[in-house]
Write a protein that holds these residues in place. Structure first.
Motif, short mmCIF file in Angstrom:
data_model
loop_
_atom_site.label_atom_id
_atom_site.label_comp_id
_atom_site.label_asym_id
_atom_site.label_seq_id
_atom_site.Cartn_x
_atom_site.Cartn_y
_atom_site.Cartn_z
N LEU A 1 6.29 -0.12 12.69
CA LEU A 1 7.03 0.40 11.71
C LEU A 1 6.13 0.82 10.39
N GLU A 2 5.38 -0.77 10.35
CA GLU A 2 4.35 -0.66 8.99
C GLU A 2 3.57 0.63 9.15
N ARG A 3 2.99 0.71 10.27
CA ARG A 3 1.95 1.85 10.46
C ARG A 3 2.49 3.28 10.11
N ASP A 4 3.97 3.55 10.32
CA ASP A 4 4.63 4.72 10.24
C ASP A 4 4.89 4.88 8.57
N LEU A 5 5.35 3.54 8.06
CA LEU A 5 5.72 3.55 6.70
C LEU A 5 4.22 3.79 5.71
N GLN A 6 3.33 3.19 6.23
CA GLN A 6 1.92 2.99 5.68
C GLN A 6 1.45 4.38 5.55
N ARG A 7 1.58 5.33 6.78
CA ARG A 7 1.05 6.54 6.63
C ARG A 7 1.97 7.45 5.72
N ARG A 8 2.95 7.35 5.58
CA ARG A 8 3.93 8.11 4.57
C ARG A 8 3.53 7.56 3.02
N MET A 9 3.15 6.05 2.87
CA MET A 9 2.53 5.87 1.69
C MET A 9 1.33 6.62 1.02
N GLY A 10 0.45 6.63 2.29
CA GLY A 10 -0.78 7.24 1.80
C GLY A 10 -0.76 8.64 1.44
N ARG A 11 0.40 9.29 1.56
CA ARG A 11 0.46 10.65 1.08
C ARG A 11 1.27 10.66 -0.31
N THR A 12 1.70 9.62 -0.76
CA THR A 12 2.23 9.67 -2.12
C THR A 12 1.47 9.87 -3.26
N PRO A 13 1.99 10.40 -4.38
CA PRO A 13 1.14 10.43 -5.61
C PRO A 13 0.98 9.24 -6.27
N ASP A 14 1.79 8.18 -5.98
CA ASP A 14 1.39 6.80 -6.55
C ASP A 14 0.43 6.25 -5.84
N PHE A 15 0.17 6.50 -4.66
CA PHE A 15 -1.09 5.78 -3.96
C PHE A 15 -2.46 6.37 -4.74
N ALA A 16 -2.31 7.69 -4.73
CA ALA A 16 -3.49 8.44 -5.42
C ALA A 16 -3.46 7.73 -6.63
N GLU A 17 -2.87 7.80 -7.51
CA GLU A 17 -2.82 7.27 -8.96
C GLU A 17 -3.29 5.78 -8.88
N GLY A 18 -2.79 5.00 -8.19
CA GLY A 18 -3.02 3.65 -8.00
C GLY A 18 -4.52 3.26 -7.75
N VAL A 19 -5.04 4.03 -6.59
CA VAL A 19 -6.44 4.02 -6.45
C VAL A 19 -7.33 4.52 -7.63
N ALA A 20 -6.93 5.69 -8.18
CA ALA A 20 -7.55 6.23 -9.42
C ALA A 20 -7.61 5.15 -10.63
N ALA A 21 -6.42 4.30 -10.87
CA ALA A 21 -6.40 3.54 -11.82
C ALA A 21 -7.46 2.28 -11.73
N PHE A 22 -7.45 1.98 -10.38
CA PHE A 22 -8.11 0.79 -10.09
C PHE A 22 -9.62 1.04 -10.19
N ARG A 23 -10.14 2.36 -9.92
CA ARG A 23 -11.55 2.81 -10.08
C ARG A 23 -11.81 2.95 -11.55
N GLU A 24 -10.78 3.42 -12.24
CA GLU A 24 -11.11 3.54 -13.80
C GLU A 24 -10.84 2.44 -14.64
N LYS A 25 -10.33 1.47 -14.03
CA LYS A 25 -10.15 0.22 -14.53
C LYS A 25 -8.88 0.43 -15.80
N ARG A 26 -7.87 0.97 -15.38
CA ARG A 26 -6.94 1.28 -16.51
C ARG A 26 -5.59 0.98 -15.64
N PRO A 27 -4.45 0.80 -16.51
CA PRO A 27 -3.27 0.72 -15.94
C PRO A 27 -2.82 1.87 -15.32
#
Length: 264
Positions: free
Chosen positions: A227-253
């Motif tokens: 179940l964790e795998r299936d849910l995480q697969r879905r989370m990896g496709r969300t705009p919020d995941f992309a935003e979270g990674v970008a914010a981490f790399r850019e050192k911003r909220p």
């Protein structure tokens, strides 16, 4: 007559306030119907990203209104549970948005378990919790026999249910029954701040966490890992995941929007 439930929006948080202070916000049919409608509206409204449930006056919820819901002699209490309590608990647990319970006073019987159906339970220092069912010859309902042993262990769950003792908010926090005990002064504002914090977080991830936690009690390890795998697969496709990674790399909220995955 005043509404049994006060509904307000504060930013992305929908505030639900039980409004029968003269009865310590005891639950009757009108309150149940209002709560059902309010949670349905929260689920349907994408602008709402978290809910806060609390009570008006000096009590959170004293459980079922015995003056209205119970009469003399035997009766089928299961019908009321099927009609109101079980659907409410299921709706709260399945809601794909986080619910904060702000326990501002007495939480007794089904009122205590209504709070435990939320995702995060906060209580003010003067609040207390009682599994009062034994006092009238009943068992904990509204999910009590599910929530209690998972939160505090079997021994404490049995003691709370069978003895019907009242515990303070501080003790409830120490036992792990609730998330945190907060000072009375400024309590509602502090609880609202927690709900607002949740509303700013990745909505899809919070919904997936709720689904995973809901399934964990019945799943074995292998099923839960899948179940964790299936849910995480879905989370990896969300705009919020992309935003979270970008914010981490850019050192911003991060600026999470709660948008669904690009594809499921």
């Amino acid at each position: 007559m005043a509404a049994e439930l006060i509904v307000e929006s504060v930013g992305a948080v929908r505030v639900l306030k039980l409004n029968r202070p003269d009865r310590l916000n005891a639950l009757n049919e009108a309150v149940h119907e209002a709560l059902a409608a309010a949670f349905a509206a929260i689920e349907a409204d994408d602008s709402v990203r978290a809910a806060l449930l609390t009570g008006e006056g000096r009590g959170f919820c004293a459980g079922a209104d015995l003056n209205q819901s119970l009469g003399g002699g035997p009766r089928d209490l299961g019908a009321s549970i099927d009609r109101h309590y079980n659907p409410l608990v299921r709706r709260m647990r399945a809601l794909p948005k986080p619910i904060v319970a702000a326990v501002n006073g007495v939480a007794a019987g089904a009122g205590a378990n209504l709070a435990l159906a939320a995702d995060i339970v906060l209580a003010c220092e003067s609040a207390n919790f009682t599994q009062a069912f034994i006092r009238i010859g009943l068992i904990p309902d509204a999910g009590g026999t599910h929530f209690l042993p998972r939160a505090v262990g079997d021994a404490r769950a049995r003691g709370l249910a069978m003895l019907g003792e009242t515990i303070t908010a501080r003790q409830a926090a120490d036992w792990g029954l609730i998330w945190r005990c907060l000072p009375d002064e400024g309590f509602l504002a502090a609880a609202l701040a927690v709900a607002a914090d949740l509303a700013s977080r990745p909505t899809q991830a919070l919904a997936a966490m709720k689904a995973a936690f809901n399934a964990a009690g019945a799943n074995g390890l292998d099923a839960q890992l899948d179940l964790e795998r299936d849910l995480q697969r879905r989370m990896g496709r969300t705009p919020d995941f992309a935003e979270g990674v970008a914010a981490f790399r850019e050192k911003r909220p991060a600026n999470f929007t709660g948008a669904p995955p690009a594809r499921d």
